[in-house]
Design a protein around this motif. Structure first.
Motif, PDB file in Angstrom:
ATOM      1  N   VAL A 153       7.773 -17.713  53.089  1.00  0.00           N
ATOM      2  CA  VAL A 153       6.949 -16.513  52.891  1.00  0.00           C
ATOM      3  C   VAL A 153       6.022 -16.694  51.694  1.00  0.00           C
ATOM      4  O   VAL A 153       4.853 -16.298  51.731  1.00  0.00           O
ATOM      5  N   TRP A 167       9.329 -12.637  42.146  1.00  0.00           N
ATOM      6  CA  TRP A 167       9.752 -12.061  43.427  1.00  0.00           C
ATOM      7  C   TRP A 167      11.143 -12.545  43.817  1.00  0.00           C
ATOM      8  O   TRP A 167      12.003 -11.750  44.210  1.00  0.00           O
ATOM      9  N   LEU A 296      15.784  -6.033  53.065  1.00  0.00           N
ATOM     10  CA  LEU A 296      14.402  -5.934  53.549  1.00  0.00           C
ATOM     11  C   LEU A 296      13.591  -4.963  52.693  1.00  0.00           C
ATOM     12  O   LEU A 296      12.431  -5.226  52.364  1.00  0.00           O
ATOM     13  N   ALA A 299      12.965  -6.679  49.299  1.00  0.00           N
ATOM     14  CA  ALA A 299      12.092  -7.842  49.437  1.00  0.00           C
ATOM     15  C   ALA A 299      10.653  -7.423  49.711  1.00  0.00           C
ATOM     16  O   ALA A 299       9.712  -7.891  49.052  1.00  0.00           O
ATOM     17  N   VAL A 300      10.470  -6.528  50.669  1.00  0.00           N
ATOM     18  CA  VAL A 300       9.115  -6.076  51.029  1.00  0.00           C
ATOM     19  C   VAL A 300       8.524  -5.223  49.910  1.00  0.00           C
ATOM     20  O   VAL A 300       7.359  -5.374  49.538  1.00  0.00           O
ATOM     21  N   LEU A 303       7.593  -7.391  46.842  1.00  0.00           N
ATOM     22  CA  LEU A 303       6.436  -8.230  47.132  1.00  0.00           C
ATOM     23  C   LEU A 303       5.165  -7.390  47.111  1.00  0.00           C
ATOM     24  O   LEU A 303       4.130  -7.826  46.558  1.00  0.00           O
ATOM     25  N   ALA A 304       5.233  -6.186  47.687  1.00  0.00           N
ATOM     26  CA  ALA A 304       4.065  -5.302  47.660  1.00  0.00           C
ATOM     27  C   ALA A 304       3.699  -4.927  46.223  1.00  0.00           C
ATOM     28  O   ALA A 304       2.520  -4.882  45.862  1.00  0.00           O
TER      29      ALA A 304
END
Length: 308
Positions: A153, A167, A296, A299-300, A303-304
């Motif tokens: 990713v 991250w 999830l 992680a999402v 990252l955002a």
């Protein structure tokens, strides 16, 4: 005898720098799948001990000013993600009709540092051994996946090494997978991830303390709550200070840092050896579902945060 030969061979390859972190984990998982684990050998136990040594040695490759800068950069994200993860764990766990203690353990492992957090918070809330086993198994499975998924990713989004390190430190559970994924991404990512991850791990102290107080307030179970700060965090800070204030030993420190990286690869092989299909099945569906949802989200979300 053949199983021991395999362990020794991989140890030589890992310590010699001839195999990567993901490959070491995969080899361990394959050997475990075929039942080629030495009898009376507990790979998870030795992986935990060696991981502490590796982390302390990695401190020789970090200067204090770098550590403070990285910690400052990640502090807001760490705090927000930790609180959000713990709250979501309780809400989603209630919706899934999981036991409160199991949900809290999975949330703590996701929010702070995987198995270490679960091991510290479990006794603090007087969790049963089966609850701790479920939480550990669920988190452990996702740790193994993260080692492969996160570098892919990171390259897809063309993350620079500093951003990837932050991250990985925030979104991956256990320290072993954080430093393993970062090591596969690059040396700068490894330094940033290790520093930020151990800053995140320090949250074990307040979370375990508050958990113990709440458990004591609402539980009538006998016994005292106990928890402990992992020793390798203290050792990591000490080696950073040595490298910073005694720069004349830089050549030695470089060797120690390299040794830490090589030991880490062997640790991941040992972790792979302990990841059996039986352990995966033991995680159960609902605890694993909760762990996946939390993973999830963090992680999402993280990252955002870093990309915006």
């Amino acid at each position: 005898m053949l199983a021991w030969f395999g362990v020794v061979l991989i140890a030589v390859l890992a310590l010699g720098g001839w195999i990567s972190s993901p490959l070491a984990l995969l080899i361990g998982f394959v050997l475990a799948g075929f039942g080629w684990v030495p009898r009376h050998f507990n790979p998870a136990k030795y992986a935990k001990q060696l991981l502490g040594v590796a982390i302390v040695l990695l401190g020789f490759g970090i200067h204090l000013d770098t550590a403070l800068a990285v910690t400052g950069d990640a502090l807001g994200l760490i705090a927000v993600s930790l609180v959000a993860t713990l709250v979501l764990a309780l809400l989603i766990g209630k919706a899934l009709k999981l036991e409160l203690s199991t949900a809290h353990l999975i949330g703590s492992g996701t929010a702070i540092c995987g198995g270490s957090a679960i091991a510290a918070v479990g006794p603090a809330i007087r969790a049963r051994s089966d609850q701790m086993a479920l939480a550990l198994a669920a988190v452990f499975i996702l740790n193994a996946l993260a080692l492969f998924i996160f570098p892919l990713v990171g390259h897809y989004f063309a993350l620079d090494q500093h951003t990837f390190g932050i991250w990985a430190a925030v979104a991956i559970h256990d320290t072993s997978s954080v430093v393993g994924a970062a090591e596969a991404y690059g040396d700068e990512a490894l330094v940033v991830a290790t520093t930020a991850k151990l800053a995140r791990a320090l949250w074990i102290i307040p979370v375990a303390f508050v958990s113990a107080l709440v458990a004591a307030r609402f539980s009538d179970k006998p016994g005292q709550s106990t928890w402990a700060l992992p020793w390798f965090i203290v050792g990591f800070i000490v080696t950073i200070c040595i490298a910073t204030f005694l720069p004349q030993g830089e050549a030695v420190y470089d060797g120690m840092f390299l040794a830490g990286k090589r030991i880490l690869v062997f640790c991941l092989f040992l972790i792979g050896l302990s990841l059996t299909l039986k352990r995966i099945r033991a995680a159960g569906f609902k605890p694993l579902l909760l762990a996946i949802i939390l993973w999830l989200v963090i992680a999402v979300g993280s990252l955002a945060w870093l990309l915006i």
